[in-house]
Write an enzyme that holds these catalytic residues in place. Structure first.
Site, PDB file in Angstrom:
ATOM      1  N   HIS A   1       0.879  -1.192   0.000  1.00 19.27           N
ATOM      2  CA  HIS A   1       0.000   0.000   0.000  1.00 19.27           C
ATOM      3  C   HIS A   1       0.907   1.231   0.000  1.00 19.27           C
ATOM      4  CE1 HIS A   1      -3.713   2.259   1.654  1.00 19.27           C
ATOM      5  NE2 HIS A   1      -2.793   3.166   1.350  1.00 19.27           N
TER       6      HIS A   1
ATOM      7  N   HIS B   1       1.550   5.387  -1.651  1.00 14.15           N
ATOM      8  CA  HIS B   1       1.162   6.570  -2.432  1.00 14.15           C
ATOM      9  C   HIS B   1       2.412   7.163  -3.073  1.00 14.15           C
ATOM     10  CE1 HIS B   1      -2.911   6.729  -0.698  1.00 14.15           C
ATOM     11  NE2 HIS B   1      -2.306   6.207   0.364  1.00 14.15           N
TER      12      HIS B   1
ATOM     13  N   LYS C   1      -9.403  -0.474  -5.627  1.00 12.94           N
ATOM     14  CA  LYS C   1      -9.401   0.204  -4.337  1.00 12.94           C
ATOM     15  C   LYS C   1     -10.759   0.809  -4.036  1.00 12.94           C
ATOM     16  CE  LYS C   1      -7.867   2.422  -0.747  1.00 12.94           C
ATOM     17  NZ  LYS C   1      -6.727   2.387   0.144  1.00 12.94           N
TER      18      LYS C   1
ATOM     19  N   HIS D   1     -10.332   0.915   2.063  1.00 15.89           N
ATOM     20  CA  HIS D   1     -10.100   1.922   3.101  1.00 15.89           C
ATOM     21  C   HIS D   1     -11.254   1.763   4.076  1.00 15.89           C
ATOM     22  CE1 HIS D   1      -8.523   5.775   4.741  1.00 15.89           C
ATOM     23  NE2 HIS D   1      -9.693   5.682   5.337  1.00 15.89           N
TER      24      HIS D   1
ATOM     25  N   HIS E   1      -4.404  -0.854   6.022  1.00 14.27           N
ATOM     26  CA  HIS E   1      -3.926  -0.077   7.166  1.00 14.27           C
ATOM     27  C   HIS E   1      -4.847  -0.228   8.376  1.00 14.27           C
ATOM     28  CE1 HIS E   1      -6.716   2.653   5.245  1.00 14.27           C
ATOM     29  NE2 HIS E   1      -5.848   3.149   4.394  1.00 14.27           N
TER      30      HIS E   1
ATOM     31  N   ASP F   1       1.569   2.558   3.536  1.00 12.02           N
ATOM     32  CA  ASP F   1       0.719   3.749   3.388  1.00 12.02           C
ATOM     33  C   ASP F   1       1.571   5.004   3.449  1.00 12.02           C
ATOM     34  OD1 ASP F   1      -1.571   5.210   2.943  1.00 12.02           O
ATOM     35  OD2 ASP F   1      -2.264   5.126   5.015  1.00 12.02           O
TER      36      ASP F   1
HETATM   37  C1  NCD Z   1      -3.505   9.019   2.267  1.00 12.57           C
HETATM   38  C2  NCD Z   1      -3.072  10.072   1.246  1.00 12.57           C
HETATM   39  O1  NCD Z   1      -2.493  11.082   1.665  1.00 12.57           O
HETATM   40  O2  NCD Z   1      -3.294   9.894   0.048  1.00 12.57           O
HETATM   41  N1  NCD Z   1      -3.462   9.593   3.574  1.00 12.57           N
HETATM   42  C3  NCD Z   1      -3.375   8.918   4.742  1.00 12.57           C
HETATM   43  O3  NCD Z   1      -3.480   9.543   5.800  1.00 12.57           O
HETATM   44  N2  NCD Z   1      -3.160   7.642   4.774  1.00 12.57           N
HETATM   45  C4  NCD Z   1      -4.845   8.489   1.912  1.00 12.57           C
HETATM   46  C5  NCD Z   1      -5.187   7.211   2.625  1.00 12.57           C
HETATM   47  O4  NCD Z   1      -4.617   6.168   2.374  1.00 12.57           O
HETATM   48  O5  NCD Z   1      -6.079   7.256   3.486  1.00 12.57           O
HETATM   49 ZN    ZN Z   2      -3.187   5.119   1.785  1.00 16.54          ZN
END
Ligand code: NCD
Ligand code: ZN
Length: 345
Positions: free
Chosen positions: A14, A16, A100, A137, A175, A248
């Protein structure tokens, strides 16, 4: 005392990576240690169709520095208009490894998410048929539900009904932050896994709120009580194949974190492997680190374990940069609040 540990090269289930200048800055931080990652689709606009995912994968690969190897495992952002046939084609071509689910409004860039679960039923049924996992999520967004209860309520009101009405659907609870999440996974044998982040193994809600508000510890789902953190550590260090690492790691510039309405997300790509070695050592479970970071995830996703290995060694205090620079501004690296002695050799 163990001071060296060689494990299969880890994956991040996971992640970003963002786009543009931020992608350029953060991609090497992950690719340095991780072979593959499940890439979150919450760009603006989101990665919805197979063609969007193919174009995003090409931008990621173009941003990868010479000499680094990394395989992005792409996902699609489920909307109420998602076409089951487009999802099936993107999966059949090998491009897409998961879909997702963001409940609308649950987190950063989730406004295109799902409000009415009946509308996505045909997509979920198609996914069950082809074995494509749904990454959830897991938080409800109802205003009357306390933010610290939103994961537990999601399990009861959304996840369990969706799973019961779609037999065979493979689900990753992403998460997880509560003992409720751990218990739900353990109580359900088949087709259910969960990712756990690095930061939720380290912080509880006091870290965010005691002694002044700490925006760099604010993420979603928000960290819970210490008893929940301990349940997550138990699950992660147990070796149970249903629990695996999804960092995450979610970069936001300092300007966007340190403001009146700061963004949610902890940036942990840079130091995750060192931090996990500390957590597992403290739990007397260094022998379970490889399962959590390198074996359980491929097992769930039905992919081979990486052939390469990495070696972690223990020595003097390791220092990581406080921030990394991006073309959009500095991004603060997650501070565990304790000294770190494990490094990736
Ligand atoms: C994530 C993001 O910034 O894209 N933020 C987070 O707090 N984890 C989005 C997510 O996975 O909830
Ligand atoms: Zn995330």
């Amino acid at each position: 005392m163990t001071d060296s540990l060689t494990i299969r090269r880890p994956d991040d289930w996971h992640l970003h990576l963002r786009d543009g200048a931020m992608l350029d800055a953060v991609l090497p931080e992950t690719a340095r240690h991780f072979a593959r990652a499940i890439i979150m689709p919450n760009l603006v606009p989101p990665v919805v169709r197979g063609t969007d995912a193919a174009a995003y994968r090409d931008r990621i690969l173009a941003a990868l520095p010479e000499g680094m190897t990394f395989e992005p495992l792409m996902t699609l952002y489920l909307t109420e208009d998602t076409d089951p046939e487009d999802v099936a084609a993107a999966h059949a071509s090998g491009l897409v490894k998961a879909v997702k689910l963001y409940p609308a409004g649950a987190t950063t860039n989730s406004s295109s998410g799902v409000k009415d679960f009946d509308k996505v039923r045909p997509v979920l049924e198609k996914m069950a048929e082809i074995g494509l996992p749904l990454c959830c999520h897991g938080e409800v967004t109802d205003h009357d539900i306390d933010i610290f209860d939103r994961e537990a309520v999601f399990i009861e009101r959304v996840l369990d009904p969706v799973r019961k009405s779609t037999p065979g659907l493979r689900v990753v609870m992403e998460h997880i932050t509560t003992a409720n999440g751990v218990d739900y996974v353990k109580a359900n044998e088949a087709d259910l896994g969960a990712t756990i982040t690095t930061h939720h193994l380290i912080i509880n809600r006091n870290h965010i709120l005691v002694g002044g508000i700490k925006p760099h510890y604010y993420c979603l789902p928000v960290a819970k009580r210490e008893e929940h953190r301990l349940a997550l550590v138990d699950a992660a260090t147990s070796g149970d194949a249903r629990f695996f690492l999804g960092t995450d790691s979610a970069p936001h510039t300092d300007a966007n974190k340190e403001m009146a309405c700061g963004c949610a997300g902890c940036f942990t790509a840079t130091n995750t492997m060192s931090l996990l070695a500390e957590v597992f050592e403290k739990a007397n479970a260094l022998d379970k680190l490889e399962a959590f970071t390198s074996r359980n995830g491929p097992g769930f996703y039905r992919l081979p374990v990486n052939e390469e290995t990495i070696t972690l060694t223990k020595g003097d205090v390791v220092t990581y940069p406080d921030k990394i620079e991006s073309g959009d501004g500095p991004v603060t690296v997650f501070d565990p609040g304790f000294d770190v002695h494990w490094r990736v050799a």
